[in-house]
Design a protein around this motif. Sequence first.
Motif, PDB file in Angstrom:
ATOM      1  N   MET A 134       8.591 -44.331  25.183  1.00  0.00           N
ATOM      2  CA  MET A 134       8.105 -45.543  25.811  1.00  0.00           C
ATOM      3  C   MET A 134       7.562 -45.203  27.195  1.00  0.00           C
ATOM      4  N   GLU A 161      -0.097 -48.321  24.644  1.00  0.00           N
ATOM      5  CA  GLU A 161       1.192 -48.929  24.965  1.00  0.00           C
ATOM      6  C   GLU A 161       1.209 -49.459  26.395  1.00  0.00           C
ATOM      7  N   ASP A 214      -0.751 -52.650  26.465  1.00  0.00           N
ATOM      8  CA  ASP A 214       0.015 -53.703  25.800  1.00  0.00           C
ATOM      9  C   ASP A 214       1.170 -54.186  26.678  1.00  0.00           C
ATOM     10  N   MET A 215       1.811 -53.259  27.378  1.00  0.00           N
ATOM     11  CA  MET A 215       2.920 -53.632  28.271  1.00  0.00           C
ATOM     12  C   MET A 215       2.450 -54.583  29.370  1.00  0.00           C
ATOM     13  N   ASN A 275       1.414 -58.021  27.498  1.00  0.00           N
ATOM     14  CA  ASN A 275       2.499 -58.715  26.803  1.00  0.00           C
ATOM     15  C   ASN A 275       3.846 -58.336  27.412  1.00  0.00           C
ATOM     16  N   PRO A 276       4.064 -58.644  28.682  1.00  0.00           N
ATOM     17  CA  PRO A 276       5.294 -58.190  29.341  1.00  0.00           C
ATOM     18  C   PRO A 276       6.572 -58.734  28.713  1.00  0.00           C
ATOM     19  N   LYS A 309       7.292 -59.213  25.585  1.00  0.00           N
ATOM     20  CA  LYS A 309       7.618 -58.382  24.425  1.00  0.00           C
ATOM     21  C   LYS A 309       8.434 -57.160  24.850  1.00  0.00           C
ATOM     22  N   TYR A 310       8.062 -56.565  25.957  1.00  0.00           N
ATOM     23  CA  TYR A 310       8.742 -55.359  26.414  1.00  0.00           C
ATOM     24  C   TYR A 310      10.034 -55.674  27.158  1.00  0.00           C
ATOM     25  N   ARG A 311      10.119 -56.822  27.784  1.00  0.00           N
ATOM     26  CA  ARG A 311      11.385 -57.221  28.403  1.00  0.00           C
ATOM     27  C   ARG A 311      12.444 -57.411  27.328  1.00  0.00           C
ATOM     28  N   ARG A 321      12.507 -55.973  24.377  1.00  0.00           N
ATOM     29  CA  ARG A 321      12.836 -54.659  23.825  1.00  0.00           C
ATOM     30  C   ARG A 321      13.795 -53.913  24.744  1.00  0.00           C
ATOM     31  N   THR A 322      13.557 -53.994  26.047  1.00  0.00           N
ATOM     32  CA  THR A 322      14.420 -53.326  27.015  1.00  0.00           C
ATOM     33  C   THR A 322      15.827 -53.915  26.961  1.00  0.00           C
TER      34      THR A 322
END
Length: 78
Positions: free
Chosen positions: A1, A51, A54-55, A58-59, A61-63, A65-66
């Motif tokens: 990531m 990636e 995209d991060m 689409n923040p 989505k990654y929050r 995932r984290t």
Amino acid sequence: MVTDPYKVLGVSRDASKEEIKKAYRKKAKENHPDLHPNDPNAAARMNEINEAYDMLNNPEKYRQRTRQQSAYGQGNPY
């Protein structure tokens, strides 16, 4: 990531959406695997660029995932 999408795309943290998009397109043209068929690392660089973009687009989505990785021990499947 990707750890720092701004660094990957070469933009400042206060960059506008348009600046981010422009930087992404530039990096994509420079690193696209189709333009560098003899470079075995081109696909990996392109994945990292995708990636990072995209991060930034689409923040949430990654929050999520984290948070999930933290809750389950960094994504350990066991």
